[in-house]
Design a protein around this motif. Sequence first.
Motif, mmCIF file in Angstrom:
data_model
loop_
_atom_site.group_PDB
_atom_site.id
_atom_site.type_symbol
_atom_site.label_atom_id
_atom_site.label_comp_id
_atom_site.label_asym_id
_atom_site.label_seq_id
_atom_site.Cartn_x
_atom_site.Cartn_y
_atom_site.Cartn_z
ATOM 1 N N VAL A 6 -54.148 20.792 18.905
ATOM 2 C CA VAL A 6 -53.376 21.439 19.872
ATOM 3 C C VAL A 6 -54.309 21.620 20.979
ATOM 4 N N GLU A 11 -47.880 22.471 23.447
ATOM 5 C CA GLU A 11 -48.369 22.116 21.671
ATOM 6 C C GLU A 11 -48.361 23.265 21.100
ATOM 7 N N LYS A 12 -49.011 24.408 21.482
ATOM 8 C CA LYS A 12 -49.072 25.523 20.647
ATOM 9 C C LYS A 12 -47.537 26.014 20.429
ATOM 10 N N HIS A 14 -44.855 24.162 20.360
ATOM 11 C CA HIS A 14 -44.436 23.179 19.377
ATOM 12 C C HIS A 14 -44.627 23.743 17.651
ATOM 13 N N ALA A 15 -46.102 23.833 17.650
ATOM 14 C CA ALA A 15 -46.619 24.023 16.419
ATOM 15 C C ALA A 15 -46.174 25.212 15.782
ATOM 16 N N HIS A 44 -55.292 24.700 15.789
ATOM 17 C CA HIS A 44 -54.156 24.286 15.416
ATOM 18 C C HIS A 44 -53.774 22.699 15.604
ATOM 19 N N ILE A 46 -50.764 19.736 15.446
ATOM 20 C CA ILE A 46 -49.281 19.544 15.606
ATOM 21 C C ILE A 46 -49.011 17.822 15.461
ATOM 22 N N PRO A 53 -41.955 17.270 17.794
ATOM 23 C CA PRO A 53 -42.820 17.998 16.783
ATOM 24 C C PRO A 53 -42.014 18.216 15.296
ATOM 25 N N ALA A 56 -46.969 20.672 11.293
ATOM 26 C CA ALA A 56 -48.201 21.590 11.991
ATOM 27 C C ALA A 56 -48.888 22.220 10.923
ATOM 28 N N ARG A 58 -52.882 24.583 10.590
ATOM 29 C CA ARG A 58 -53.819 25.499 11.399
ATOM 30 C C ARG A 58 -55.058 25.355 10.277
#
Length: 141
Positions: A6, A11-12, A14-15, A44, A46, A53, A56, A58
């Motif tokens: 990410v 994008e964050k 989406h995750a 993170h 994705i 998406p 995901a 982390r």
Amino acid sequence: MKVKIVETNLEKEHAFHVRTIVFVEEQNVSPEEELDQHDAEAIHFIGYEENQPIAASRLRLVDGYGKLERICVLKEYRGKSFGKQIIKSMEDVISEKGYTKVKLNAQTHAEEFYKRLGYQTVSGEFMDAGIPHVTMIKELD
């Protein structure tokens, strides 16, 4: 599936959206437990399929380990090796950062999945967010 680290706020979002669907809506984890203080320091990931998406996770670097966390794939995309792909991407980043040990807390229903990827169970069963888990580790080559 295209997996990436990410880099943008979108994008964050989406995750976090994928994580919310899987953990909060599907598994009844509280939003406060799912999106926690560790998100600020984590790397993170994705996964996109046809620009949607669908996966995901982390990664945190903790106590000499790359710690895989919050690995999830939307229900309709499971069973297609997308979980394996996102884990491989995370392991690659761990190696790039000079770490050789990986740790995760697996939901017990996924323990066999992780064993097939080379992880070994190193704990008894414990509860996290009301869900049974075990700790697993792996040495990277």
